[in-house]
Write a protein that holds these residues in place. Structure first.
Motif, mmCIF file in Angstrom:
data_model
loop_
_atom_site.group_PDB
_atom_site.id
_atom_site.type_symbol
_atom_site.label_atom_id
_atom_site.label_comp_id
_atom_site.label_asym_id
_atom_site.label_seq_id
_atom_site.Cartn_x
_atom_site.Cartn_y
_atom_site.Cartn_z
ATOM 1 N N MET B 1 19.385 -39.151 -94.275
ATOM 2 C CA MET B 1 19.070 -39.387 -92.860
ATOM 3 C C MET B 1 20.329 -39.276 -92.020
ATOM 4 S SD MET B 1 16.918 -42.620 -91.343
ATOM 5 C CE MET B 1 18.069 -43.282 -90.175
ATOM 6 N N ASN B 2 20.267 -38.433 -91.072
ATOM 7 C CA ASN B 2 21.422 -38.387 -90.165
ATOM 8 C C ASN B 2 21.012 -38.837 -88.766
ATOM 9 O OD1 ASN B 2 19.788 -36.262 -89.882
ATOM 10 N ND2 ASN B 2 21.345 -34.679 -90.105
ATOM 11 N N GLY B 3 21.867 -39.556 -88.094
ATOM 12 C CA GLY B 3 21.552 -40.095 -86.765
ATOM 13 C C GLY B 3 21.690 -39.020 -85.697
ATOM 14 N N ILE B 4 21.953 -39.469 -84.490
ATOM 15 C CA ILE B 4 22.068 -38.526 -83.388
ATOM 16 C C ILE B 4 23.482 -37.961 -83.343
ATOM 17 C CG2 ILE B 4 22.076 -38.336 -80.868
ATOM 18 C CD1 ILE B 4 19.788 -40.372 -80.861
ATOM 19 N N ASP B 5 23.547 -36.668 -83.282
ATOM 20 C CA ASP B 5 24.835 -35.986 -83.208
ATOM 21 C C ASP B 5 25.229 -35.868 -81.736
ATOM 22 O OD1 ASP B 5 26.912 -34.235 -83.033
ATOM 23 O OD2 ASP B 5 26.115 -32.823 -84.533
ATOM 24 N N TRP B 6 26.107 -36.775 -81.294
ATOM 25 C CA TRP B 6 26.390 -36.871 -79.860
ATOM 26 C C TRP B 6 27.170 -35.672 -79.338
ATOM 27 C CZ3 TRP B 6 23.551 -39.844 -77.020
ATOM 28 C CH2 TRP B 6 22.940 -40.973 -77.616
ATOM 29 N N ASP B 7 27.952 -35.061 -80.206
ATOM 30 C CA ASP B 7 28.658 -33.860 -79.760
ATOM 31 C C ASP B 7 27.662 -32.738 -79.460
ATOM 32 O OD1 ASP B 7 31.165 -34.875 -79.809
ATOM 33 O OD2 ASP B 7 31.524 -34.369 -81.935
ATOM 34 N N LEU B 8 26.659 -32.655 -80.359
ATOM 35 C CA LEU B 8 25.643 -31.630 -80.151
ATOM 36 C C LEU B 8 24.858 -31.909 -78.867
ATOM 37 C CD1 LEU B 8 24.324 -29.097 -81.340
ATOM 38 C CD2 LEU B 8 22.656 -30.603 -82.433
ATOM 39 N N VAL B 9 24.583 -33.197 -78.615
ATOM 40 C CA VAL B 9 23.883 -33.576 -77.383
ATOM 41 C C VAL B 9 24.672 -33.069 -76.179
ATOM 42 C CG1 VAL B 9 23.245 -35.512 -75.894
ATOM 43 C CG2 VAL B 9 22.689 -35.586 -78.337
ATOM 44 N N ARG B 10 26.014 -33.384 -76.193
ATOM 45 C CA ARG B 10 26.848 -32.975 -75.053
ATOM 46 C C ARG B 10 26.863 -31.450 -74.885
ATOM 47 N NH1 ARG B 10 29.595 -37.723 -75.818
ATOM 48 N NH2 ARG B 10 30.612 -36.978 -77.710
ATOM 49 N N SER B 11 26.963 -30.741 -75.975
ATOM 50 C CA SER B 11 27.073 -29.280 -75.864
ATOM 51 C C SER B 11 25.720 -28.629 -75.570
ATOM 52 C CB SER B 11 27.660 -28.694 -77.150
ATOM 53 O OG SER B 11 26.738 -28.881 -78.204
ATOM 54 N N SER B 12 24.633 -29.372 -75.805
ATOM 55 C CA SER B 12 23.302 -28.794 -75.559
ATOM 56 C C SER B 12 22.787 -29.090 -74.157
ATOM 57 C CB SER B 12 22.277 -29.344 -76.559
ATOM 58 O OG SER B 12 22.718 -29.129 -77.867
ATOM 59 N N LEU B 13 23.381 -30.071 -73.497
ATOM 60 C CA LEU B 13 22.893 -30.458 -72.167
ATOM 61 C C LEU B 13 22.809 -29.246 -71.242
ATOM 62 C CD1 LEU B 13 24.684 -33.877 -71.451
ATOM 63 C CD2 LEU B 13 22.227 -33.471 -71.707
ATOM 64 N N GLY B 14 23.892 -28.457 -71.246
ATOM 65 C CA GLY B 14 23.960 -27.295 -70.352
ATOM 66 C C GLY B 14 22.912 -26.247 -70.662
ATOM 67 N N PRO B 15 22.847 -25.743 -71.900
ATOM 68 C CA PRO B 15 21.852 -24.721 -72.234
ATOM 69 C C PRO B 15 20.410 -25.172 -71.999
ATOM 70 C CG PRO B 15 23.525 -24.837 -73.933
ATOM 71 C CD PRO B 15 23.824 -25.948 -72.987
ATOM 72 N N LEU B 16 20.119 -26.427 -72.295
ATOM 73 C CA LEU B 16 18.754 -26.907 -72.061
ATOM 74 C C LEU B 16 18.461 -26.949 -70.564
ATOM 75 C CD1 LEU B 16 17.981 -29.758 -74.625
ATOM 76 C CD2 LEU B 16 17.500 -27.319 -74.739
ATOM 77 N N PHE B 17 19.456 -27.398 -69.803
ATOM 78 C CA PHE B 17 19.281 -27.438 -68.345
ATOM 79 C C PHE B 17 19.028 -26.030 -67.818
ATOM 80 C CE2 PHE B 17 20.845 -27.657 -63.928
ATOM 81 C CZ PHE B 17 20.059 -28.697 -63.477
ATOM 82 N N ASP B 18 19.736 -25.106 -68.407
ATOM 83 C CA ASP B 18 19.549 -23.707 -68.045
ATOM 84 C C ASP B 18 18.111 -23.261 -68.320
ATOM 85 O OD1 ASP B 18 20.827 -21.217 -67.185
ATOM 86 O OD2 ASP B 18 20.223 -20.531 -69.198
ATOM 87 N N GLY B 19 17.588 -23.649 -69.478
ATOM 88 C CA GLY B 19 16.203 -23.320 -69.824
ATOM 89 C C GLY B 19 15.229 -23.946 -68.839
ATOM 90 N N LEU B 20 15.580 -25.130 -68.350
ATOM 91 C CA LEU B 20 14.727 -25.826 -67.383
ATOM 92 C C LEU B 20 14.686 -25.076 -66.050
ATOM 93 C CD1 LEU B 20 13.127 -28.543 -66.911
ATOM 94 C CD2 LEU B 20 15.243 -29.416 -65.932
ATOM 95 N N VAL B 21 15.886 -24.770 -65.524
ATOM 96 C CA VAL B 21 15.900 -24.211 -64.164
ATOM 97 C C VAL B 21 15.613 -22.710 -64.131
ATOM 98 C CG1 VAL B 21 17.417 -25.995 -63.209
ATOM 99 C CG2 VAL B 21 18.405 -23.915 -64.148
ATOM 100 N N THR B 22 15.824 -22.006 -65.239
ATOM 101 C CA THR B 22 15.498 -20.576 -65.204
ATOM 102 C C THR B 22 14.153 -20.287 -65.860
ATOM 103 O OG1 THR B 22 16.566 -20.094 -67.312
ATOM 104 C CG2 THR B 22 17.957 -19.959 -65.351
ATOM 105 N N GLY B 23 13.591 -21.258 -66.567
ATOM 106 C CA GLY B 23 12.317 -21.028 -67.241
ATOM 107 C C GLY B 23 11.232 -21.952 -66.752
ATOM 108 N N THR B 24 11.312 -23.201 -67.152
ATOM 109 C CA THR B 24 10.238 -24.161 -66.893
ATOM 110 C C THR B 24 9.911 -24.295 -65.405
ATOM 111 O OG1 THR B 24 10.866 -25.363 -68.874
ATOM 112 C CG2 THR B 24 9.523 -26.541 -67.266
ATOM 113 N N ILE B 25 10.952 -24.486 -64.582
ATOM 114 C CA ILE B 25 10.684 -24.761 -63.167
ATOM 115 C C ILE B 25 10.116 -23.546 -62.429
ATOM 116 C CG2 ILE B 25 11.811 -25.311 -60.958
ATOM 117 C CD1 ILE B 25 13.370 -27.474 -62.497
ATOM 118 N N PRO B 26 10.731 -22.367 -62.547
ATOM 119 C CA PRO B 26 10.094 -21.217 -61.867
ATOM 120 C C PRO B 26 8.699 -20.892 -62.403
ATOM 121 C CG PRO B 26 12.086 -20.538 -63.060
ATOM 122 C CD PRO B 26 12.058 -22.021 -63.077
#
Lengths: 251, 222
Positions: B1-26
């Motif tokens: 069992m591995n917990g939450i990888d906080w570095d991955l969280v930090r590095s993923s915030l941007g790309p996911l946000f990108d998916g939100l504003v260029t994909g989901t929202i439009p």
């Protein structure tokens, strides 16, 4: 003698099995005030609404000015609209447009239906509002007004399209008693200015003072008609007498 | 069992946000606007009094509501090519979502139109308006206010339904999360993060709904 401005003959109308009009004639000379009175269910509101086609009688004719409809011909929407354009209407529940300001309500007919220039329509609407004592309420919304004020806006809106006849459907019945007077006074002044009016009402004092003729309806027929000094003061028909007696002494 | 990888969280915030504003929202915005236009059309067809026209609208709504959105999406993207009609992923997504929203929202619009009191129609007619003007200037503005709560529901559902288009290779929020999660095997972290993004968008929309309802009710009796 010139032809009357409004003439309805032989109106017959049923709702389902219930025949509410059984051959009603209404003749209204230009510049006169006609009051329709009678118990509820007598058909008086249906008669009024037949004069502008909000109800479509099965048979009978209506003529206002030079627009003539024979209901037996099943006239189309356009023909009915042409008849309706001859009159304005004031409703019991005022039916103001709640999302529009008072001024927009009054100009709705001239601007949105008649396509007249907005500036000119607004100027005339302000004059009408001044006439009904609401010059300072032009920018209010209906909900911000009292019931009596709302109904006076309703009257201004009905006049704004300069109809030949103004139809009033129990204009004070939904009002608190202390607000009735302001509406009746406006109507009285319109009568004095020479507007042709047909009024369904329970206000017998108004009918006595303002009407030129009173029609008493019961059971879908005109039971008695004549000047108010006769129909309301010395009725010939027992049903009229009974009705007036009940109004005078409800207990 | 591995917990939450906080570095991955930090590095993923941007790309996911990108998916939100260029994909989901439009996707949401365009499909909602088109769907709403379709909904008004369908509602007016139902109320037209013409039995054939009303029947077509009724059948359409029945089919849209009676079949899964995912299936509707597949029919547009995978099914139509066999009829010789190939549509790119993005347009396919917009078409399927709009058609779906149109079907659902039409019932809300129809109900709202019917909820405008009869007296409003009558008053508009007595000042001389024809049917079209009455609808545009008197009935629809009032129906809009009545329809806000249920249309807000539709909009919020739509935000989440756009995630289905990840299955036809449209890059939006969920697809972006999958792309990052697959090589790292950090499914919990990435999907959890995506869930937070969806939730925040819906929170903002709920807040907007409340504001809009307050604003639209200013002229209605307290």
């Amino acid at each position: 003698m010139t032809a009357p401005l409004l003439e309805a003959r032989g109106l017959v109308k049923s709702f389902g099995d219930n025949q509410v009009l059984r051959g009603v004639d209404v003749v209204v000379p230009a510049g006169s005030v006609t009051c329709l009175i009678g118990p509820s269910g007598s058909g008086k509101t249906t008669v009024l609404r037949s004069l502008n086609g909000l109800e479509r009688p099965e048979t009978g004719t209506v003529r206002v000015g030079d627009v003539h409809l024979d209901w037996a011909d099943r006239p189309g929407t356009r023909a009915v609209a042409r008849l309706r354009d001859q009159s304005g209407m004031v409703f019991q529940a005022h039916n103001l447009f709640p999302h529009l300001t008072v001024l927009e309500n009054v100009t709705s007919g001239p601007v949105l239906a008649q396509g007249r220039p907005r500036a000119q329509a607004q100027e005339e609407a302000r004059e009408l509002l001044a006439r009904v004592g609401l010059a300072d309420k032009a920018d209010s919304y209906p909900v911000q007004l009292s019931g009596g004020q709302q109904q006076r806006v309703g009257i201004a809106r009905a006049l704004a399209t300069t109809p030949r006849v103004v139809l009033f459907d129990e204009p004070t019945s939904a009002l608190d008693p202390e607000l009735v007077g302001e509406v009746l006074r406006v109507m009285q002044s319109l009568a004095a200015e020479g507007w042709t009016m047909v009024v369904v009402t329970h206000e017998m004092r108004f009918a006595r003072q303002v009407a030129d003729q009173v029609l008493f309806l019961d059971g879908g027929v005109v039971v008695e008609q004549g000047p108010p000094s006769e129909v309301l003061v010395e009725p010939r028909e027992p049903r009229t007498r009974q009705f007036l007696q009940r109004l005078l002494d409800p207990l | 069992m591995n917990g939450i990888d906080w570095d991955l969280v930090r590095s993923s915030l941007g790309p996911l946000f990108d998916g939100l504003v260029t994909g989901t929202i439009p996707l949401t915005a365009v499909s909602f606007v088109l769907g709403l236009a379709l909904a008004v059309l369908l509602a007016l067809m139902r109320l037209s009094g013409n039995r054939l026209v009303a029947g077509i609208a009724r059948a359409y709504v029945s089919i849209i509501r009676g079949t899964p959105l995912l299936l509707q999406l597949f029919i547009v993207f995978f099914g139509l090519p066999s009829l010789g009609l190939t549509i790119d992923p993005w347009p396919s997504a917009i078409i399927a979502l709009s058609l779906n929203v149109g079907g659902y929202a039409s019932e809300a619009v129809r109900g709202a139109i019917l909820a405008v009191p009869r007296g409003q129609w009558e008053a508009a007619m007595t000042v001389g308006m024809n049917r079209t003007t009455t609808l545009r200037r008197v009935v629809l503005p009032q129906a809009a206010r009545i329809a806000v709560p249920s249309l807000s529901n539709t909009l919020i559902s739509l935000v989440k339904d756009t995630s289905l288009v990840s299955t036809i290779l449209v890059t939006e929020l969920l697809r972006r999360a999958q792309e990052i999660a697959a090589p790292s095997f950090e499914f919990f972290t990435l999907y959890g993060l995506a869930a937070v993004y969806y939730w925040v968008v819906c929170l903002v929309l709920s807040f907007g709904q409340t504001r809009l309802e307050t604003r639209l009710s200013r002229y209605v009796a307290a």
